[in-house]
Design a protein around this motif. Structure first.
Motif, PDB file in Angstrom:
ATOM      1  N   UNK A   1       0.797  -1.216   0.000  1.00 38.28           N
ATOM      2  CA  UNK A   1       0.000   0.000   0.000  1.00 38.28           C
ATOM      3  C   UNK A   1       0.826   1.261   0.000  1.00 38.28           C
ATOM      4  N   UNK A   2       2.043   1.177   0.522  1.00 35.67           N
ATOM      5  CA  UNK A   2       2.916   2.351   0.577  1.00 35.67           C
ATOM      6  C   UNK A   2       3.250   2.872  -0.817  1.00 35.67           C
ATOM      7  N   UNK A   3       3.138   2.002  -1.830  1.00 35.07           N
ATOM      8  CA  UNK A   3       3.488   2.397  -3.192  1.00 35.07           C
ATOM      9  C   UNK A   3       2.324   3.036  -3.943  1.00 35.07           C
TER      10      UNK A   3
ATOM     11  N   UNK B   1       6.861  -1.597  -9.094  1.00 32.80           N
ATOM     12  CA  UNK B   1       6.195  -1.177  -7.866  1.00 32.80           C
ATOM     13  C   UNK B   1       4.681  -1.246  -8.062  1.00 32.80           C
ATOM     14  N   UNK B   2       4.009  -2.059  -7.219  1.00 38.60           N
ATOM     15  CA  UNK B   2       2.553  -2.175  -7.267  1.00 38.60           C
ATOM     16  C   UNK B   2       2.004  -1.881  -5.870  1.00 38.60           C
ATOM     17  N   UNK B   3       0.831  -1.248  -5.783  1.00 40.08           N
ATOM     18  CA  UNK B   3       0.305  -0.955  -4.452  1.00 40.08           C
ATOM     19  C   UNK B   3      -0.726  -1.972  -3.991  1.00 40.08           C
TER      20      UNK B   3
ATOM     21  N   UNK C   1      -1.874  -1.971 -13.669  1.00 40.90           N
ATOM     22  CA  UNK C   1      -1.056  -0.820 -14.043  1.00 40.90           C
ATOM     23  C   UNK C   1      -0.102  -0.532 -12.883  1.00 40.90           C
ATOM     24  N   UNK C   2       1.170  -0.534 -13.183  1.00 41.80           N
ATOM     25  CA  UNK C   2       2.157  -0.328 -12.120  1.00 41.80           C
ATOM     26  C   UNK C   2       3.333   0.480 -12.642  1.00 41.80           C
ATOM     27  N   UNK C   3       4.089   1.019 -11.707  1.00 39.66           N
ATOM     28  CA  UNK C   3       5.280   1.797 -12.058  1.00 39.66           C
ATOM     29  C   UNK C   3       6.476   0.870 -12.134  1.00 39.66           C
ATOM     30  N   UNK C   4       7.298   1.054 -13.145  1.00 41.08           N
ATOM     31  CA  UNK C   4       8.506   0.232 -13.249  1.00 41.08           C
ATOM     32  C   UNK C   4       9.677   1.084 -13.730  1.00 41.08           C
TER      33      UNK C   4
END
Length: 216
Positions: free
Chosen positions: A163-165, A192-194, A200-203
């Protein structure tokens, strides 16, 4: 942000500092202080007295060592252990360079022979070191509700879920702290997935060398 969230974030970032700190010593120092079973082996390889030995003798010694066993990851179970192996590869790189620059053909050939063995060793060992690193941070981050996965057949992608992400700043701060450690281990991507079902995630793609490129 409430007090509980602040405390959780502080604990999480303390852990990130812990899991990346060992590698920072390697970046700044080619002779780290280490105290496990590989300690004496590394120190014997780089101590000043050995530098006085004939280059031919030193090259043959390292070739013989790798002929006995290319797998330097055996018995590695800590951050210090990973750091020692990476430092040893840096040492191999320095002696290979010295041999290649020698004016003696025999030493040049020995350097090429050692180079091939180091490359074969890195190809075998670096994926194992990435797996060891993953297991170490997985255990630490699990306590703070961060799930860690390692992906790719050669263990080159690291995925963090928590959840921090949901916060872009937390992602950026985490990436800044882990970037150098992950690059040293030749990871190629970190995600990074929350939450686990997040499509959809940041990479971040890491411009790290191939496992076959000697660590210098």
């Amino acid at each position: 942000m409430n007090k509980i969230t602040i405390k959780s974030n502080l604990i999480f970032f303390k852990i990130l500092i812990l899991v990346s700190f060992s590698f920072l010593s390697l970046i700044r120092c080619t002779k780290p202080n280490v105290t496990n079973e590989k300690d004496s082996f590394l120190k014997d390889s780089i101590k000043n007295e050995e530098k006085k030995l004939d280059l031919n003798v030193r090259l043959n010694k390292e070739i013989e060592s790798l002929e006995k066993d290319l797998d330097l990851s055996k018995n590695v179970s800590s951050m210090d252990g990973i750091t020692i192996v990476l430092a040893l590869y840096k040492f191999y790189s320095s002696i290979i360079k010295e041999g290649k620059e020698s004016d003696k053909p025999e030493e040049q050939e020995l350097a090429k022979k050692l180079e091939k063995k180091v490359i074969n060793s890195q190809i075998k060992v670096l994926p194992k070191l990435r797996m060891i690193y993953y297991k170490l941070i997985k255990d630490k981050l699990w306590e703070n509700d961060i799930d860690v996965k390692i992906l790719n057949s050669s263990n080159k992608t690291l995925q963090l879920t928590g959840g921090i992400f949901a916060s872009n700043k937390n992602i950026q701060d985490t990436q800044s702290m882990l970037h150098e450690a992950l690059s040293l281990l030749r990871f190629k991507q970190i995600q990074y997935k929350w939450y686990s079902g997040d499509d959809e995630f940041t990479y971040y793609n890491l411009d790290s060398p191939k496992d076959s490129e000697i660590i210098d």
